[in-house]
Design an enzyme around this catalytic site. Sequence first.
Site, PDB file in Angstrom:
ATOM      1  N   GLY A 362       0.820  -1.198   0.000  1.00  0.00           N
ATOM      2  CA  GLY A 362       0.000   0.000   0.000  1.00  0.00           C
ATOM      3  C   GLY A 362       0.853   1.245   0.000  1.00  0.00           C
ATOM      4  O   GLY A 362       2.061   1.167   0.204  1.00  0.00           O
ATOM      5  N   PRO A 363       0.223   2.383  -0.202  1.00  0.00           N
ATOM      6  CA  PRO A 363       0.968   3.649  -0.236  1.00  0.00           C
ATOM      7  C   PRO A 363       1.593   3.960   1.127  1.00  0.00           C
ATOM      8  O   PRO A 363       1.231   3.328   2.130  1.00  0.00           O
ATOM      9  CB  PRO A 363      -0.092   4.679  -0.599  1.00  0.00           C
ATOM     10  CG  PRO A 363      -1.394   3.994  -0.561  1.00  0.00           C
ATOM     11  CD  PRO A 363      -1.199   2.543  -0.475  1.00  0.00           C
ATOM     12  N   PRO A 364       2.511   4.918   1.187  1.00  0.00           N
ATOM     13  CA  PRO A 364       3.160   5.239   2.456  1.00  0.00           C
ATOM     14  C   PRO A 364       2.162   5.797   3.464  1.00  0.00           C
ATOM     15  O   PRO A 364       1.171   6.417   3.079  1.00  0.00           O
ATOM     16  CB  PRO A 364       4.175   6.335   2.084  1.00  0.00           C
ATOM     17  CG  PRO A 364       4.248   6.342   0.601  1.00  0.00           C
ATOM     18  CD  PRO A 364       3.005   5.737   0.077  1.00  0.00           C
ATOM     19  N   GLY A 365       2.438   5.556   4.717  1.00  0.00           N
ATOM     20  CA  GLY A 365       1.660   6.174   5.790  1.00  0.00           C
ATOM     21  C   GLY A 365       0.314   5.543   6.080  1.00  0.00           C
ATOM     22  O   GLY A 365      -0.503   6.112   6.782  1.00  0.00           O
ATOM     23  N   GLY A 367      -0.062   2.704   7.643  1.00  0.00           N
ATOM     24  CA  GLY A 367      -0.006   1.909   8.874  1.00  0.00           C
ATOM     25  C   GLY A 367       0.638   0.544   8.731  1.00  0.00           C
ATOM     26  O   GLY A 367       0.476  -0.301   9.603  1.00  0.00           O
ATOM     27  N   LYS A 368       1.382   0.329   7.659  1.00  0.00           N
ATOM     28  CA  LYS A 368       1.994  -0.985   7.464  1.00  0.00           C
ATOM     29  C   LYS A 368       3.016  -1.269   8.574  1.00  0.00           C
ATOM     30  O   LYS A 368       2.979  -2.308   9.222  1.00  0.00           O
ATOM     31  CB  LYS A 368       2.683  -1.067   6.086  1.00  0.00           C
ATOM     32  CG  LYS A 368       1.735  -0.809   4.928  1.00  0.00           C
ATOM     33  CD  LYS A 368       2.387  -1.007   3.591  1.00  0.00           C
ATOM     34  CE  LYS A 368       3.477   0.001   3.268  1.00  0.00           C
ATOM     35  NZ  LYS A 368       3.003   1.392   3.144  1.00  0.00           N
ATOM     36  N   SER A 685      -5.066   6.377 -19.357  1.00  0.00           N
ATOM     37  CA  SER A 685      -6.354   6.177 -18.708  1.00  0.00           C
ATOM     38  C   SER A 685      -7.190   7.440 -18.589  1.00  0.00           C
ATOM     39  O   SER A 685      -8.308   7.390 -18.118  1.00  0.00           O
ATOM     40  CB  SER A 685      -6.159   5.532 -17.335  1.00  0.00           C
ATOM     41  OG  SER A 685      -5.604   6.462 -16.455  1.00  0.00           O
ATOM     42  N   LYS A 728      -7.806   4.294  -7.433  1.00  0.00           N
ATOM     43  CA  LYS A 728      -8.545   5.392  -8.048  1.00  0.00           C
ATOM     44  C   LYS A 728      -9.933   5.528  -7.437  1.00  0.00           C
ATOM     45  O   LYS A 728     -10.391   6.638  -7.151  1.00  0.00           O
ATOM     46  CB  LYS A 728      -8.678   5.145  -9.552  1.00  0.00           C
ATOM     47  CG  LYS A 728      -7.365   5.332 -10.305  1.00  0.00           C
ATOM     48  CD  LYS A 728      -7.561   4.939 -11.751  1.00  0.00           C
ATOM     49  CE  LYS A 728      -6.302   5.185 -12.561  1.00  0.00           C
ATOM     50  NZ  LYS A 728      -6.452   4.706 -13.938  1.00  0.00           N
TER      51      LYS A 728
HETATM   52  P1  ADP Z   1       3.672   2.837   6.450  1.00  0.00           P
HETATM   53  O1  ADP Z   1       4.544   1.845   7.107  1.00  0.00           O
HETATM   54  O2  ADP Z   1       2.493   2.225   5.764  1.00  0.00           O
HETATM   55  O3  ADP Z   1       4.361   3.812   5.570  1.00  0.00           O
HETATM   56  P2  ADP Z   1       3.301   3.806   9.125  1.00  0.00           P
HETATM   57  O4  ADP Z   1       3.024   2.522   9.793  1.00  0.00           O
HETATM   58  O5  ADP Z   1       4.627   4.431   9.315  1.00  0.00           O
HETATM   59  O6  ADP Z   1       2.991   3.719   7.580  1.00  0.00           O
HETATM   60  O7  ADP Z   1       2.185   4.835   9.559  1.00  0.00           O
HETATM   61  C1  ADP Z   1       2.360   6.219   9.691  1.00  0.00           C
HETATM   62  C2  ADP Z   1       1.730   6.729  10.964  1.00  0.00           C
HETATM   63  O8  ADP Z   1       0.325   6.631  10.897  1.00  0.00           O
HETATM   64  C3  ADP Z   1       2.126   5.934  12.182  1.00  0.00           C
HETATM   65  O9  ADP Z   1       2.332   6.803  13.238  1.00  0.00           O
HETATM   66  C4  ADP Z   1       0.936   5.040  12.439  1.00  0.00           C
HETATM   67  O10 ADP Z   1       0.823   4.675  13.782  1.00  0.00           O
HETATM   68  C5  ADP Z   1      -0.201   5.890  12.003  1.00  0.00           C
HETATM   69  N1  ADP Z   1      -1.346   5.102  11.518  1.00  0.00           N
HETATM   70  C6  ADP Z   1      -1.546   4.638  10.277  1.00  0.00           C
HETATM   71  N2  ADP Z   1      -2.692   3.958  10.180  1.00  0.00           N
HETATM   72  C7  ADP Z   1      -3.259   4.005  11.407  1.00  0.00           C
HETATM   73  C8  ADP Z   1      -4.476   3.474  11.947  1.00  0.00           C
HETATM   74  N3  ADP Z   1      -5.346   2.784  11.218  1.00  0.00           N
HETATM   75  N4  ADP Z   1      -4.719   3.711  13.238  1.00  0.00           N
HETATM   76  C9  ADP Z   1      -3.874   4.427  13.988  1.00  0.00           C
HETATM   77  N5  ADP Z   1      -2.716   4.945  13.547  1.00  0.00           N
HETATM   78  C10 ADP Z   1      -2.415   4.744  12.266  1.00  0.00           C
END
Ligand code: ADP
Length: 783
Positions: A362-365, A367-368, A685, A728
């Site tokens: 998935g995209p950055p941020g 929660g991975k 597209s 999308k």
């Molecule tokens: P990724 O690894 O996908 O790039 P991160 O795990 O670093 O993303 O997530 C970025 C921030 O957002 C972190 O501080 C994370 O705890 C928070 N976050 C993302 N998704 C959620 C969620 N569903 N609930 C609570 N916090 C979340």
Amino acid sequence: MAFLIGASEQSVHPVSAVRDGIVFPGTENVLVFGRPKSVSAINVALKKDKKLILLMQKNSTIDDPKADDLYRVGVLVSIEKTSVGERGEINALVKGIEKVKVLSFTQEKDWFMAKYEVVKETSVKSEEIEAMVKYISAQIKKAINLGKTVDFVFLMNILNTNDSVSFSNQMAIVLDLKIDERQNLLEETDIKVKLKKEVDYVNREIKILEIEQKLSSKTQKKFEQGMRESILREKMKTIEEELGEKGEDKDLVEYDEKIRKAQMPKEVGEKALKELKRLKQMSQFNPESSYVRTYLDWLVELPWSVVSPNEINIKDAEKILNEDHYGLKKIKERILEYLAVMEMGKMKKKKGRQPTILCFVGPPGVGKTSLGRSIARSLGRKFIKISLGGIRDEAEIRGHRRTYVGALPGRMIQGIKQAGTKNPVFMLDEIDKLGRDYRGDPSAALLEALDPEQNHSFSDHYLEVPFNLSDVFFITTANILDTIPDALLDRLEVIHFPGYTEDEKFNIAKSHLVKKQLEAHSLINKEADITDSGLKTIIRRYTREAGVRELERQIATIFRKIAREIVEKKVKNKSVGVSDVSKYLGPYKYSSQMIEEKDTVGISTGLAWTQAGGDILFIEVAIMPGKGSLTLTGHLGDVMKESCQAALSYVRARYKKFGLKEDFFHKIDIHVHVPEGAVPKDGPSAGLAITTAMISALTKTPTHRTVAMTGEITLRGRALEIGGVKEKVIAAHRAGIKTVILPKDNKKDLEEIPDYVLKDLNFVFVEHMDQVLKVALKEKKSN
Ligand code: ADP
């Protein structure tokens, strides 16, 4: 010329062979005549007129040279003084008179007699010669400074001479030359050439002297350093002995202990002891000993048998996952199922191995990483993360061999050491960015590490002994699946993180991010807060992302500024509302990623796919009087430009249908623009959206602002399948779109889309542009 040969001056004199011709015309030297032939020759000369011819031997190692072994040009010398040595050798002070050329030998039995002629040299004056003389003089002084030894009086004589021939002859004695070089100087007939050669020789000598000096100062330094070290070591030994400690072997004894405590597998323990034995036998000055120590450190520090308790309680795990993360319901469920399968395997004594490896895509941020961390917490295991982005070298994964200077284990083993247990949750970030080149294929090494069949004895080049990775819980992450090598993808159980809707972001911020940032900024007594409308403003106007990373950063910025205000006693507590947000974060960064305010002519809403997830994209078309040109602006890629051309061709071919005149295009210019120029846009597209905007502009029919579309268009108006539907559609949902138009062939992709998105949207599947226009355009007005 500089020399004359006078036939009248032919005469006969005894000859002595010399091994190195150190007498030139005008120079003096003491020579030792020891060989029988030389002694006879000098005696003959002493009886005659004390004059002797010195000829150089071509090869100085010959003891009894024949006439052919001698050069023919030599020096006629006068014997000034002699004394007889202990073994009958004669020491003689000789003075060079003139250069001679031997014409023939008249006797060569017990000694040589030779008929010769004098080779006269006259000095010549020219600026060039003078310059060379000066240069050589200066260089000789330099050489003396560098350590060359020359008799001082002799040197003064040379430097004071005004005669270039005499100067060059004396120099030929002073310079450090080989036999043939010196002979060559003697035979040289042109004074200019002779001086030039001497320039080269003196320069060569200086170079050699400089190198010698460098070497000797280095050796000196090394010597001093070595001395210093051994003195210090001796002192240390004495001190330790005084204190009653046995110095030297103390750390070696410690290694013994450490090896015993490390609970290594048998094979590893044996290897460690072998290395330790080698170390004990090694002199402590041996540079290799430090490599062996580093290696032993690695062996004893790796968690060969250290494990976190490996109990899986699904109920607790569920609680922890829910505590840490808002939403992500399906994903959490899949993870719990996965943990259950692991637990089953363990119960059935399958060693709790992972069935497959999880891959969060998935995209950055989104929660991975934090979900990975949460899994570790729920299992009570350590968590570590290494990034694989940009790794091209297999050795980065598997380590360098020990023969390589500065070798270290690869990232797998480094990660394990960092974790300190052999069963951590090990996150391998960005496996989609793994490279490969001539240094090997890192994905092959990675596969070996991940493969349950092989990873119980993962071999790292540096360690040389296998490490058991089979208890590690691997999780991989990627932004996209396309670039993951197939062999690797096969092993992965992919879980998609599609990105959040605005509503979800709001809830994540409210339930997690704000709390987290308050703590991070030590605002734990409710000194600060952000109102709901404040949060929504941040989401809408300061972030544009699929995840919540930027959102978290903006919240952090606000709290940082409030913390400062509190410390500076400007405020006591603060609740941040809509108007305060721009005070802290500056003017809005994004106008609105939401749909247009009202239905407009000449604008359509397209859907784009980017690495950071999906996005909506407005396509604007303006028509103005002109001569039939098509202008495109807004960072469009080539494929997108072609789409514009195709859209125009489609419209021109069907002018009647749209109520246009046949030659409509000749009287107008069309301008297609895709705003928000920072993101380069490409791909086919946008075809349907461009055509829609164009027809809307040409027919002056407004488009529905709540309709978005994606799809390629052919010249005949057929809608073709495209990729990235999920991202999308989620982006469309986030932006407040109500209807999404998709090519019919993309219907299958809806399966991947989360229900909460599906239920809010109306989908229209089309095969042809006509169907698009029916939905996208508000009402049809004919011109
Ligand atoms: P990724 O690894 O996908 O790039 P991160 O795990 O670093 O993303 O997530 C970025 C921030 O957002 C972190 O501080 C994370 O705890 C928070 N976050 C993302 N998704 C959620 C969620 N569903 N609930 C609570 N916090 C979340």
